[in-house]
Each structure stands twice: as C-alpha cells, then as structure tokens.
Design an enzyme around this catalytic site. Structure first.
Site: not given
Length: 243
Positions: A86, A88, A99
C-alpha cells in the site's frame, strides 16, 4: 410502501455513486478494461468509503494521485508490473506510484535497497537518483500497489475495503489480454497476487521484499532488472532503462 421507498433510495444512491465513478480520473484504456468492476457490488462501497475518507481526514496519497500509476502507464503500454503493498504512510511520501516518492522527499529504505540492487544487478551507477520513478512508469512499468490509499501512520488501514479485489482484477486483465508481461513480486503480500497470473505466457519474478527487514534474505542478488530486460529483449520488446 416502506420497502419500495428504500429500494428507490438505494437505487438513486447507487446511480449517484456510479455517476461519480464514471468521472474518476482514470486513463481511458483502463476504464475500458475495468468497466465491469464499476458495476460490481464492492466498487460503489469502495468509492463511498474513499470519498468520505478524503472529506473527513487526511489520506495518502493526494486524491489526484490515487490512479496515477494507471494514468502514466496505459493498459496497452504495460511491459512490467512491480507490485507493492500500500502507499507510504508518512507525510509527503506517497505519490501514486508503488515504492516511489516525489523528488523533494527523502528516499525511503526500501527504495534505497531497490536502487542498490539496480546498480549491483546492472553493474553501473544510477544516472537518476531521485525517488520519483515516473521515468520507469513512462517506459511501461506499472508501479501498482495492492491497496491504493492509506491513513497517515497506519499501514494497511484501507485493507479489505475493496482495493484488493480491484487490483486483483487489474492483474487478471493484464494476464488475460496481454502477452509477455513481466510481473515482479516482492514479499509475501505481492506473491499472493501471483495466483492471478498465467505463467505460461508471462514471466513472474518473486523474491523477498526490499525492506531492510528482509532485503538480505534474498532480495539482494535476485537480479530482477537484468532478468526482466533479457526476457523483454528475447521477445522483441524494448527493454527498460532502469538507471
């Protein structure tokens, strides 16, 4: 009479939600591929939950970035899928690409490890060291999270609201309608999504997650970037410039 009124009320609520769904900022090729999802029972509930969440509290990423991965990488352009869990959950980090973080944000440990593996795998230093991986997305790398929204400081806080079913279908559609896509699955959460992939027509690369807690357990040295490019090249598909 009461039952009839309730049915009418629910009907108009669903119609209103479906109207909002069709206005979602989602790239047209994805809208076409996923149109069946918009009328399934879970999707109006999901949209209602997301709408109310953004109206009543802070949610990551910014609302305009929820579908950014799809909007940057149209369905027919997808060469590679990198699947995250999911977004950050720290302030200013999530930008709609798994990412990735925006250019002015400190690079998180998982992305630092991804960059280390890129350099080790390809034997060269990174040309681009910022964290916004849009340069990958524009080449056909779908940077997809299994869940597309999250509350601050609460990982998996939007789990089991409908996002997983939606992203399962994304993977199924790519598996069914496309050929020779590389699916990169890091960690057990991503690997579980692998059941939706036809491995006779696609390449699936699995390894531990790049998190500092697991990177030394098999992520480092897994060489997903060179393996991806070798596979794409062997099928006459232009490889990804990872550096």
């Amino acid at each position: 009479m009461v039952l009839v009124l309730l049915v009418k009320k629910n009907y108009f609520e669903v119609r209103a939600l479906l109207s909002r769904i069709m206005e979602i900022d989602l790239e047209e090729s994805w809208k076409t591929q996923l149109k069946e999802e918009f009328v399934k029972e879970y999707f109006p509930r999901l949209i209602k939950f997301i709408k109310e969440s953004y109206e009543n509290r802070i949610v990551f990423p910014e609302q305009k970035y929820i579908f950014r991965a799809f909007n940057v990488t149209p369905f027919e352009k997808v060469k590679v899928v990198i699947l995250g869990q999911d977004p950050y959950h720290g302030k200013g980090q999530a930008n709609g690409l798994s990412f990735a973080v925006s250019n002015n944000v400190k690079i998180p440990p998982s992305l630092q490890n991804i960059f280390k593996e890129v350099e080790s795998d390809l034997g060269k230093k990174l040309v681009h060291t910022d964290g916004d991986l849009i340069r990958w997305a524009r080449q056909g790398v779908l940077l997809l999270n299994a869940t597309l929204t999250v509350d601050p400081g609460k990982p998996l806080s939007h789990k089991e609201r409908g996002w997983e079913e939606f992203t399962d279908r994304v993977i199924q559609k790519l598996s069914e309608k496309r050929d020779s896509v590389v699916f990169i699955l890091w960690g057990n959460y991503a690997k579980a999504k692998g059941v939706h992939i036809d491995r006779t027509k696609h390449l699936v690369l699995e390894s531990p997650h790049p998190s500092p807690f697991s990177a030394y357990g098999g992520f480092f040295g897994s060489r997903p970037f060179s393996k991806t490019n070798a596979y794409l090249t062997s099928r006459g598909i232009r490889p990804i410039q990872w550096l």
